[in-house]
Design a protein around this motif. Structure first.
Motif, PDB file in Angstrom:
ATOM      1  N   ASP A  10       0.838  -1.207   0.000  1.00 58.09           N
ATOM      2  CA  ASP A  10       0.000   0.000   0.000  1.00 58.09           C
ATOM      3  C   ASP A  10       0.873   1.257   0.000  1.00 58.09           C
ATOM      4  N   GLN A  11       1.925   1.259  -0.821  1.00 58.00           N
ATOM      5  CA  GLN A  11       2.877   2.358  -0.843  1.00 58.00           C
ATOM      6  C   GLN A  11       2.611   3.264  -2.046  1.00 58.00           C
ATOM      7  N   TYR A  12       2.799   4.565  -1.848  1.00 62.19           N
ATOM      8  CA  TYR A  12       2.689   5.522  -2.947  1.00 62.19           C
ATOM      9  C   TYR A  12       3.328   6.829  -2.507  1.00 62.19           C
ATOM     10  N   PHE A  13       3.799   7.606  -3.495  1.00 65.83           N
ATOM     11  CA  PHE A  13       4.324   8.929  -3.198  1.00 65.83           C
ATOM     12  C   PHE A  13       3.151   9.875  -3.007  1.00 65.83           C
ATOM     13  N   GLU A  14       3.219  10.686  -1.966  1.00 65.27           N
ATOM     14  CA  GLU A  14       2.128  11.634  -1.730  1.00 65.27           C
ATOM     15  C   GLU A  14       2.096  12.727  -2.787  1.00 65.27           C
ATOM     16  N   THR A  15       3.230  12.993  -3.409  1.00 65.43           N
ATOM     17  CA  THR A  15       3.277  13.971  -4.492  1.00 65.43           C
ATOM     18  C   THR A  15       4.179  13.429  -5.585  1.00 65.43           C
ATOM     19  N   VAL A  16       3.943  13.851  -6.813  1.00 66.42           N
ATOM     20  CA  VAL A  16       4.781  13.483  -7.953  1.00 66.42           C
ATOM     21  C   VAL A  16       5.073  14.760  -8.715  1.00 66.42           C
ATOM     22  N   GLN A  17       6.332  15.151  -8.747  1.00 63.48           N
ATOM     23  CA  GLN A  17       6.729  16.416  -9.345  1.00 63.48           C
ATOM     24  C   GLN A  17       7.140  16.221 -10.815  1.00 63.48           C
ATOM     25  N   PRO A  18       6.918  17.222 -11.656  1.00 64.20           N
ATOM     26  CA  PRO A  18       7.253  17.066 -13.087  1.00 64.20           C
ATOM     27  C   PRO A  18       8.712  16.780 -13.342  1.00 64.20           C
ATOM     28  N   GLU A  19       9.609  17.282 -12.490  1.00 62.07           N
ATOM     29  CA  GLU A  19      11.043  17.059 -12.732  1.00 62.07           C
ATOM     30  C   GLU A  19      11.474  15.636 -12.362  1.00 62.07           C
ATOM     31  N   TRP A  20      10.563  14.832 -11.867  1.00 61.31           N
ATOM     32  CA  TRP A  20      10.904  13.455 -11.520  1.00 61.31           C
ATOM     33  C   TRP A  20      10.874  12.521 -12.725  1.00 61.31           C
ATOM     34  N   LYS A  21      10.387  12.983 -13.866  1.00 57.23           N
ATOM     35  CA  LYS A  21      10.120  12.053 -14.968  1.00 57.23           C
ATOM     36  C   LYS A  21      11.371  11.586 -15.699  1.00 57.23           C
ATOM     37  N   LYS A  22      12.506  12.283 -15.563  1.00 52.81           N
ATOM     38  CA  LYS A  22      13.715  11.905 -16.284  1.00 52.81           C
ATOM     39  C   LYS A  22      14.641  11.109 -15.371  1.00 52.81           C
ATOM     40  N   LEU A  23      14.507   9.796 -15.433  1.00 53.24           N
ATOM     41  CA  LEU A  23      15.267   8.939 -14.539  1.00 53.24           C
ATOM     42  C   LEU A  23      16.762   8.955 -14.867  1.00 53.24           C
ATOM     43  N   GLY A  24      17.113   9.267 -16.114  1.00 57.99           N
ATOM     44  CA  GLY A  24      18.530   9.404 -16.444  1.00 57.99           C
ATOM     45  C   GLY A  24      19.184  10.497 -15.623  1.00 57.99           C
ATOM     46  N   PHE A  25      18.483  11.609 -15.467  1.00 55.19           N
ATOM     47  CA  PHE A  25      19.005  12.707 -14.652  1.00 55.19           C
ATOM     48  C   PHE A  25      19.108  12.277 -13.188  1.00 55.19           C
ATOM     49  N   THR A  26      18.136  11.510 -12.729  1.00 53.08           N
ATOM     50  CA  THR A  26      18.179  11.010 -11.354  1.00 53.08           C
ATOM     51  C   THR A  26      19.438  10.188 -11.118  1.00 53.08           C
ATOM     52  N   THR A  27      19.797   9.332 -12.073  1.00 52.88           N
ATOM     53  CA  THR A  27      21.012   8.524 -11.894  1.00 52.88           C
ATOM     54  C   THR A  27      22.255   9.402 -11.839  1.00 52.88           C
TER      55      THR A  27
END
Length: 221
Positions: A10-27
Motif C-alpha cells: 500500500d505504498q505511494y508517493f504523496e506527491t509526484v513532481q514534473p522534474e521526476w520524470k527523467k530517470l537518467g538525470f536522477t542517476t
C-alpha cells in the motif's frame, strides 16, 4: 477472484513532481553523491555549477529521499549505493575537467532499469499498477495532452486521500511522469503515436493482474 494487496504493497508517493520524470538525470545526481561523498551541499559541486543546474539538482533531492536513495542527512543509503555502482555513463561524454556528466544521459542501462523497477514498485506500488492496467487495455497517445486518458488514469487512484483534490493539470503531470517511467524502465515504448507495453511490460502486467481492483475495468477508455 477476491481482490487484495500483497502485504506491504500500500505504498505511494504523496506527491509526484514534473522534474521526476527523467530517470537518467536522477542517476546522474545519485552518482554525484558517490563521487563527492564529503560534499556538504551537492548543488555546489563542480559538475553542477559548471552545468548551471543547481536548482534542478536541488529539486531532485525530494525524489531521492522518496525512493530511499539518500537519507535525511543527504548521504547515500544502501539503495543509493546500489544505483550509483551500476551507473552507466552516457554514450557521449563531454570534454570537461569534471568526473560526472549532467543532463547528458538519455536512457538507462539494463542494470539501472532493474534498480528502478524495484524502487518504484517498492515505494509506489499502486500507481505503478494503475499505469500497467491502463496501458494494457487502453489507447494512450505517446504525445501527451489533456484528454480522456488522463481522467482514466486519475480514476484508478481517486481512492487515495492525498490525491482526492488534485487539479486536472496536476493529474496530467502525474500521468506523464508515470508514462515516462514505464518507457525508461523498459515496460513501455512509443510506437506509431501511442504507448504500448513491451514484452517485459506485459510480463509485469501478467504477474500483478491478480492485484488489480476489479472496479478498474470500469475505467477502460
Amino acid at each position: 477472484m477476491e481482490w487484495d494487496f500483497p502485504q506491504g504493497a500500500d505504498q505511494y508517493f504523496e506527491t509526484v513532481q514534473p522534474e521526476w520524470k527523467k530517470l537518467g538525470f536522477t542517476t546522474e545526481v545519485v552518482r554525484l553523491f558517490w563521487e563527492y561523498p564529503e560534499a556538504n551541499d551537492i548543488t555546489a559541486v563542480d559538475p553542477v555549477v559548471e552545468a548551471n543546474v543547481e536548482e534542478r539538482v536541488s529539486r531532485q533531492l525530494r525524489f531521492l529521499r522518496a525512493l530511499d536513495l539518500i537519507d535525511e542527512s543527504d548521504k547515500l543509503t544502501p539503495n543509493g549505493i546500489w544505483l550509483a555502482t551500476v551507473y552507466q555513463p552516457p554514450a557521449q561524454q563531454p570534454v570537461t575537467s569534471v568526473d560526472v556528466s549532467i543532463e547528458r544521459k538519455g536512457s538507462l542501462g539494463a542494470a539501472e532499469q532493474e534498480v528502478f523497477r524495484g524502487l518504484l514498485l517498492g515505494h509506489h506500488w499502486l500507481p505503478m499498477l494503475a499505469t500497467a492496467h491502463q496501458l494494457s487495455g487502453e489507447r494512450v497517445p505517446a504525445k501527451q495532452s489533456d484528454g480522456r486518458h488522463v481522467t482514466s488514469f486519475s480514476e484508478r487512484l481517486d481512492s487515495i486521500e492525498e490525491y482526492s483534490d488534485l487539479s486536472s493539470g496536476a493529474w496530467q503531470t502525474r500521468a506523464e511522469v508515470h508514462y515516462n517511467w514505464f518507457c525508461a524502465i523498459g515496460f513501455a515504448r512509443r510506437r506509431e503515436g501511442e504507448l504500448a507495453l513491451t514484452e517485459d511490460g506485459h510480463a509485469f502486467h501478467d504477474r500483478v493482474e491478480q492485484y488489480y481492483p476489479p472496479e478498474w475495468d470500469d475505467f477502460v477508455a
